[in-house]
Scaffold this motif. Structure first.
Motif, PDB file in Angstrom:
ATOM      1  N   THR A  79       0.765  -1.224   0.203  1.00 26.40           N
ATOM      2  CA  THR A  79       0.004   0.024   0.157  1.00 26.40           C
ATOM      3  C   THR A  79       0.928   1.298  -0.118  1.00 26.40           C
ATOM      4  O   THR A  79       0.412   2.315   0.449  1.00 26.40           O
ATOM      5  N   SER A  80       2.065   1.177  -0.180  1.00 25.28           N
ATOM      6  CA  SER A  80       2.936   2.363  -0.261  1.00 25.28           C
ATOM      7  C   SER A  80       2.400   3.377  -1.126  1.00 25.28           C
ATOM      8  O   SER A  80       2.570   4.674  -0.901  1.00 25.28           O
ATOM      9  N   TYR A  81       1.796   3.066  -2.406  1.00 22.81           N
ATOM     10  CA  TYR A  81       1.399   4.247  -3.371  1.00 22.81           C
ATOM     11  C   TYR A  81       0.234   5.029  -2.499  1.00 22.81           C
ATOM     12  O   TYR A  81       0.194   6.263  -2.650  1.00 22.81           O
ATOM     13  N   ALA A  82      -0.841   4.278  -1.716  1.00 22.73           N
ATOM     14  CA  ALA A  82      -1.814   5.096  -1.345  1.00 22.73           C
ATOM     15  C   ALA A  82      -1.230   5.545  -0.012  1.00 22.73           C
ATOM     16  O   ALA A  82      -1.570   6.850   0.263  1.00 22.73           O
ATOM     17  N   PHE A  83      -0.355   5.296   0.678  1.00 19.58           N
ATOM     18  CA  PHE A  83       0.581   6.126   1.860  1.00 19.58           C
ATOM     19  C   PHE A  83       0.886   7.275   1.233  1.00 19.58           C
ATOM     20  O   PHE A  83       1.111   8.271   1.932  1.00 19.58           O
ATOM     21  N   GLU A  84       1.717   7.181   0.054  1.00 22.81           N
ATOM     22  CA  GLU A  84       2.401   8.411  -0.241  1.00 22.81           C
ATOM     23  C   GLU A  84       1.563   9.373  -0.603  1.00 22.81           C
ATOM     24  O   GLU A  84       1.610  10.620  -0.312  1.00 22.81           O
ATOM     25  N   ARG A  85       0.344   9.041  -1.253  1.00 20.90           N
ATOM     26  CA  ARG A  85      -0.640   9.971  -1.639  1.00 20.90           C
ATOM     27  C   ARG A  85      -1.267  10.555  -0.400  1.00 20.90           C
ATOM     28  O   ARG A  85      -1.643  11.785  -0.449  1.00 20.90           O
ATOM     29  N   MET A  86      -1.417  10.030   0.706  1.00 16.11           N
ATOM     30  CA  MET A  86      -2.024  10.640   1.912  1.00 16.11           C
ATOM     31  C   MET A  86      -0.953  11.375   2.383  1.00 16.11           C
ATOM     32  O   MET A  86      -1.305  12.719   2.789  1.00 16.11           O
ATOM     33  N   ILE A  87       0.311  11.105   2.515  1.00 18.56           N
ATOM     34  CA  ILE A  87       1.275  12.184   2.971  1.00 18.56           C
ATOM     35  C   ILE A  87       1.540  13.283   2.239  1.00 18.56           C
ATOM     36  O   ILE A  87       1.687  14.412   2.822  1.00 18.56           O
ATOM     37  N   LYS A 147      12.142   4.004   2.274  1.00 12.59           N
ATOM     38  CA  LYS A 147      12.209   5.522   1.550  1.00 12.59           C
ATOM     39  C   LYS A 147      11.932   6.343   2.640  1.00 12.59           C
ATOM     40  O   LYS A 147      12.622   7.231   2.727  1.00 12.59           O
ATOM     41  N   ARG A 148      10.958   5.982   3.632  1.00 16.51           N
ATOM     42  CA  ARG A 148      10.778   7.018   4.920  1.00 16.51           C
ATOM     43  C   ARG A 148      10.898   6.184   6.244  1.00 16.51           C
ATOM     44  O   ARG A 148      10.010   6.169   7.045  1.00 16.51           O
ATOM     45  N   PRO A 149      12.278   5.753   6.603  1.00 17.54           N
ATOM     46  CA  PRO A 149      12.479   5.274   7.793  1.00 17.54           C
ATOM     47  C   PRO A 149      12.056   6.220   8.930  1.00 17.54           C
ATOM     48  O   PRO A 149      11.688   5.637   9.820  1.00 17.54           O
ATOM     49  N   ALA A 150      12.291   7.626   8.860  1.00 15.74           N
ATOM     50  CA  ALA A 150      11.855   8.372  10.060  1.00 15.74           C
ATOM     51  C   ALA A 150      10.517   8.398  10.613  1.00 15.74           C
ATOM     52  O   ALA A 150      10.118   8.335  11.564  1.00 15.74           O
ATOM     53  N   VAL A 151       9.732   8.241   9.396  1.00 18.03           N
ATOM     54  CA  VAL A 151       8.236   8.439   9.495  1.00 18.03           C
ATOM     55  C   VAL A 151       7.845   6.778  10.262  1.00 18.03           C
ATOM     56  O   VAL A 151       7.166   6.854  11.200  1.00 18.03           O
ATOM     57  N   PHE A 152       8.327   6.000   9.592  1.00 12.29           N
ATOM     58  CA  PHE A 152       8.130   4.487  10.217  1.00 12.29           C
ATOM     59  C   PHE A 152       8.577   4.402  11.733  1.00 12.29           C
ATOM     60  O   PHE A 152       8.067   3.592  12.532  1.00 12.29           O
ATOM     61  N   SER A 153       9.836   4.965  12.307  1.00 14.95           N
ATOM     62  CA  SER A 153      10.196   4.841  13.170  1.00 14.95           C
ATOM     63  C   SER A 153       9.576   5.706  14.394  1.00 14.95           C
ATOM     64  O   SER A 153       9.146   5.000  15.364  1.00 14.95           O
TER      65      SER A 153
END
Length: 385
Positions: free
Chosen positions: A236-244, A292-298
Motif C-alpha cells: 500500500t505504499s502508493y496510497a500511503f504516499e498519496r496521503m502523506i 524510503k521513509r525510515p523516520a516516519v516509520f520509526s
C-alpha cells in the motif's frame, strides 16, 4: 481505559508539589477559566476526569502545548449526556476563558468579552483558590501520545464547529430522498428497497464531522496493468504516499494517527476509532515505503507502542467478526521486515523488536510463524459435495 473518572470534586483535589516549582508553573503555565459549570458535571483534561465541585472555575498550571478539554452535562436524575470537548494549543501563560450555557447544556458559542478577560488577568491570584491544578501524574504519558500534534494540524482536522462529540449529530439526507425518488420511477422496487425506504436516511450535520485525510479513491496509479494493480493492493505504499502528500510535512501523517487515537480514547468518538485502525492497516501493509521513509516509520512504531499501552485488548477486537485488526496489521509489518532482502535502518529495527516483545508480554500475541497468514487474511475454503 486511561481516561478515568473519579468520585472526587475537582475543586477539592490537591497536588503535592515543590513550592518554587508550583510558583513557576503558576506563572508560566496556562489557565483555563470555565464559568457557570453546574456542580457534578463530568469535566476532564487529557487523561483525567472528575466531577466539578461548587468552587470549580477552571484549571491552572496547564503545561504549554496540545490539550483535550472535555465535559458531560448531568441532568436532575443523574443521567450523563454524551461527552463533548475540544482540543486547544495552550501558549505559555495563556488565559483561555469559556462559559457554560445551561440552555444548550454545552459551552457557549459567545466568546467572553475583552473586559471580562482583562478582569480575570487582573485577579488571577484571587481566582487561584477556585482553580484545580493540572494532573501532572499523566503529563509524561500525554506527551508521548501527542508529540507529533501541532496547532496547524489540529485546526486542519478538527470539526468546523470546533467541538468533538462522542455521539454523532445526524440530520436527514435530502440527497438520498431524491435518489430514492428517481429509483422508484426507473423500475419497480425490490422488497429490500421497500424495507430500506421505511428507514430514515441520515448524514452527519454539516460542520460536526472530523476532517480526516481521505485515502485515494484508487490504491494504484491511473493506467496500471492488472499485474501492477495486484502489486499495489498487496503493497500500500502508493496510497500511503498519496496521503502523506496531503500534509505539510511527512510526520504530520503520524500526527493524524495520534489525533484520531486521542479523539477515540478521550473523546469516545467511534469515527476516530475506525480512522485510527484504517491508518494503521495502511502503514503496516507498506513495503517499499518503509525503506524510503525510515523516520516516519520509526515515529509510527513509537506512536503505536504508546497507544497500545492505553487500551485493553477487548477494544481492538471487532465484535462482529471477532478479528483483531491491529494484531493482524502488525503481523503484516513484522512479516515484511522478516522476509525482505533490503537492509532496514538499525534504530527502526530495534524499535520494532521492542514493540513485538512488549505486545507479546502484555497481550500474549503470537508473532511466531510469520510466514503463515493471519486468520483474517487467510483465503476462505469452500467445500462442495
Amino acid at each position: 481505559m486511561s481516561c478515568s473518572s473519579k468520585k472526587v470534586s475537582f475543586a477539592e483535589e490537591s497536588v503535592e508539589m515543590d513550592p518554587e516549582l508550583a510558583k513557576q508553573l503558576f506563572v508560566e503555565g496556562a489557565t483555563l477559566i470555565f464559568l457557570d459549570v453546574p456542580v457534578e458535571t463530568e469535566f476532564g483534561i487529557d487523561l483525567k476526569s472528575w466531577e466539578t465541585g461548587e468552587k470549580f472555575k477552571g484549571v491552572k498550571m496547564i503545561p504549554p502545548g496540545i490539550h483535550f478539554i472535555f465535559y458531560s452535562a448531568r441532568n436532575s436524575h443523574g443521567d450523563v449526556a454524551p461527552r463533548r470537548g475540544f482540543i486547544h494549543h495552550f501558549k505559555k501563560s495563556e488565559i483561555l476563558g469559556i462559559k457554560w450555557d445551561s440552555s444548550l447544556e454545552d459551552i457557549s458559542y459567545d466568546n467572553l468579552s475583552s473586559e471580562e478577560m482583562q478582569r480575570f488577568r487582573d485577579n488571577l491570584m484571587y481566582l487561584d483558590q477556585f482553580l484545580g491544578p493540572y494532573p501532572f501524574d499523566v503529563w509524561d504519558k500525554w506527551k508521548r501520545l501527542t508529540m507529533h500534534l501541532n496547532e496547524n494540524l489540529v485546526n486542519k482536522l478538527m470539526p468546523a464547529c470546533g467541538r468533538i462529540s462522542s455521539a454523532a449529530e445526524l440530520v436527514p439526507d435530502s440527497r438520498d430522498l431524491k435518489g430514492r425518488s428517481k429509483r422508484r420511477w426507473s423500475r419497480p422496487r425490490t422488497e429490500e428497497e421497500k424495507q430500506e425506504d421505511l428507514l430514515p436516511q441520515l448524514k452527519p450535520k454539516e460542520g460536526t464531522e472530523l476532517r480526516f485525510t481521505e485515502p485515494p479513491e484508487e490504491s494504484y496509479p491511473a493506467g496500471s496493468t492488472p499485474a501492477e494493480i495486484t502489486k499495489h493492493n498487496l503493497d500500500t505504499s502508493y496510497a500511503f504516499e498519496r496521503m502523506i502528500s496531503q500534509h505539510d510535512e511527512p510526520l504530520n501523517f503520524v500526527g493524524e494517527i495520534q489525533f484520531a487515537f486521542i479523539c477515540f480514547l478521550v473523546g469516545l468518538n467511534y469515527e476516530a476509532f475506525e480512522h485510527w485502525k484504517s491508518m494503521i492497516q495502511l502503514v503496516c501493509r507498506c513495503e517499499t515505503a518503509i525503506f524510503k521513509r525510515p523516520a516516519v516509520f520509526s515515529e509510527f512504531v513509537s506512536t503505536v507502542e504508546a497507544q497500545l499501552d492505553e487500551v485493553p485488548e477487548d477494544f481492538l477486537v471487532d465484535v462482529v467478526t471477532s478479528n483483531n485488526v491491529i494484531y493482524c496489521s502488525l503481523r503484516d509489518l513484522f512479516t515484511t521486515l522478516q522476509l525482505t532482502d533490503l537492509e532496514i535502518e538499525g534504530r527502526l529495527r530495534c524499535k520494532i523488536s521492542r514493540l513485538k516483545e512488549k505486545l507479546t508480554a502484555k497481550f500474549e500475541w503470537d508473532f511466531d510463524n510469520l510466514d503463515e497468514e493471519c486468520e483474517e487474511d487467510a483465503p476462505v475454503i469452500v467445500y462442495t459435495e
